[in-house]
Design an enzyme around this catalytic site. Structure first.
Site: not given
Ligand code: URA
Length: 408
Positions: A81, A160, A167, A182, A186
């Site tokens: 990620h 999320d 957001r 967040s 995931k």
């Molecule tokens: N990537 C994400 O998945 N969530 C965030 O809040 C910021 C970057």
């Protein structure tokens, strides 16, 4: 009372698991309104959260959906990620590389956040590309070809997904606790054995300082421990954009050039190779040097590009139809010298003005617009020499364009 929870956070007090659960689930059920959630998110941004609160929020997010079981996949699965940056198309490059080396990739990606583009928006610039696969389709595809990149399925941390969209348009993206919950919700729900997180820091990133990046690194590793997942982090620079292209179709085309081995020596290729190497190391438990050789070989042999084509084909994308706007303006340098810096954040803002990103949740993206840099930091330029191309549908005011570049 909902408003008491907002007030508590506004005053910097710690919220319990029960309060967070009530508030966030209330939002999903429509009992807590957009303006109340926005207010709490802003209070969290300003007051921060304790570790306990972040662990609780992560759990609330995870519990809002399913947790996938990837144990049917061979070997050790590694998810990756990035916290996102300007020109960040690393997933489009890394995922096919590691999948071609036998590391299964089941990647659920997001849309753009703030000025930073999202992998899903980029993939959608490929006409026909499906980003809404069902859980069954995701499993089937990763079993068959070892790679899938899709939007968050309805049942994976759905909380999320809605909070992320809110957001984005309420100035509440740059909060370490919110980012940690967040991302990790995931990743845990995604079911991979190990997780690699690329934390971007700099003017074009969600996080501006090294302290914030280190705090996020620390938090995600701690959350990983709670769920028995090995988490590794890499902190990388986002003061200059990654690679040369910003804008959805342009970035897909740039990723393809890298996968074909046509572009080797820039900050984007280097970061992608480092991240891919790390993922291969984590999955196969091998030496860095060996993983590096494998990554390089996957590009040189064409295996990584082939894997990308398989991915696009399997998700119904038609690469022949990808296009950029025919309207293009070449920008020229106003002085001679060396490019000392290129502001990622200003390019991000310009890309949103062009229509490559969103300013409200409902905005539609213009996939064919964006910026192609013709120079990088260190390039020598002469006055009047082209430094960038702007692909547009409606040309914004470009009066301050030269301020993006520091030339000395
Ligand atoms: N990537 C994400 O998945 N969530 C965030 O809040 C910021 C970057």
């Amino acid at each position: 009372m909902i408003v008491d929870i907002i007030n508590k956070k506004r005053l910097g007090e710690e919220l319990s698991f029960h309060e967070l659960d009530l508030f966030f689930n209330g939002y999903l059920e429509g009992k807590v309104k957009d303006y109340q959630m926005s207010s709490l998110l802003m209070a969290i941004c300003i007051q921060g959260m304790s570790e306990e609160e972040v662990f609780s929020l992560t759990k609330v997010f995870i519990d809002s959906g399913d947790v996938l079981d990837l144990s049917f996949l061979p070997g050790v699965t590694v998810d990756k990620h990035s916290t996102g940056g300007i020109g960040d198309k690393t997933t489009l490059i890394i995922a096919p590389i590691v999948a071609s080396l036998g590391v299964p990739v089941m990647k659920m990606s997001g849309r753009g956040l703030g000025y930073t583009g999202g992998t899903i928006d980029k993939l959608e610039s490929i006409p026909g590309f499906r980003i809404d696969l069902s859980e069954e389709e995701v499993m089937e595809q990763v079993k068959n070809i070892g790679i899938v990149i899709t939007g968050q399925t309805a049942n994976l941390a759905p909380m999320d997904k809605v909070i992320y969209a809110l957001r984005d348009v309420t100035g509440t993206v740059s909060s370490v606790p919110l980012i940690a919950a967040s991302i990790m919700s995931k990743k845990i729900a995604g079911g991979a054995d190990k997780i690699l997180i690329d934390i971007k820091v700099g003017n074009g990133a969600l996080l501006q300082t090294m302290e914030e990046a280190e705090a996020l690194s620390d938090l995600v590793i701690k959350i990983g421990k709670i769920y028995q997942k090995e988490v590794r982090t890499m902190i990388s620079d986002m003061n200059v954009p990654l690679g040369f292209c910003i804008g959805n179709s342009l970035e897909v085309m740039e990723a393809i050039r890298i996968l074909k081995g046509e572009e080797k020596d820039n900050n984007l290729t280097k970061l992608c190779f480092d991240l891919a190497t790390q993922m291969v190391c984590m999955s196969k438990n091998i030496l860095v040097q060996d993983a590096q050789d494998m990554v390089m070989d996957s590009i040189l042999s064409g295996a990584a590009y082939q894997k990308f084509l398989e991915l696009v084909h399997s998700q119904h994308g038609n690469l022949e139809k990808i296009s950029v706007s025919k309207k293009c303006k070449t920008m020229k340098s106003t002085k001679s010298g060396t490019i000392v810096s290129i502001s990622a954040i200003e390019l991000g803002k310009l890309s949103v003005l062009l229509g490559a990103g969103r300013t409200t949740k409902e905005d539609k993206i213009d996939y064919g617009v964006g910026i192609e840099l013709l120079v990088q930091v260190g390039s020598k330029v002469k006055k009047g020499e082209p430094i960038a191309k702007i692909y547009y549908t409606k040309l914004p005011n470009l009066q301050n364009f030269e301020d993006i570049f520091l030339i000395k």
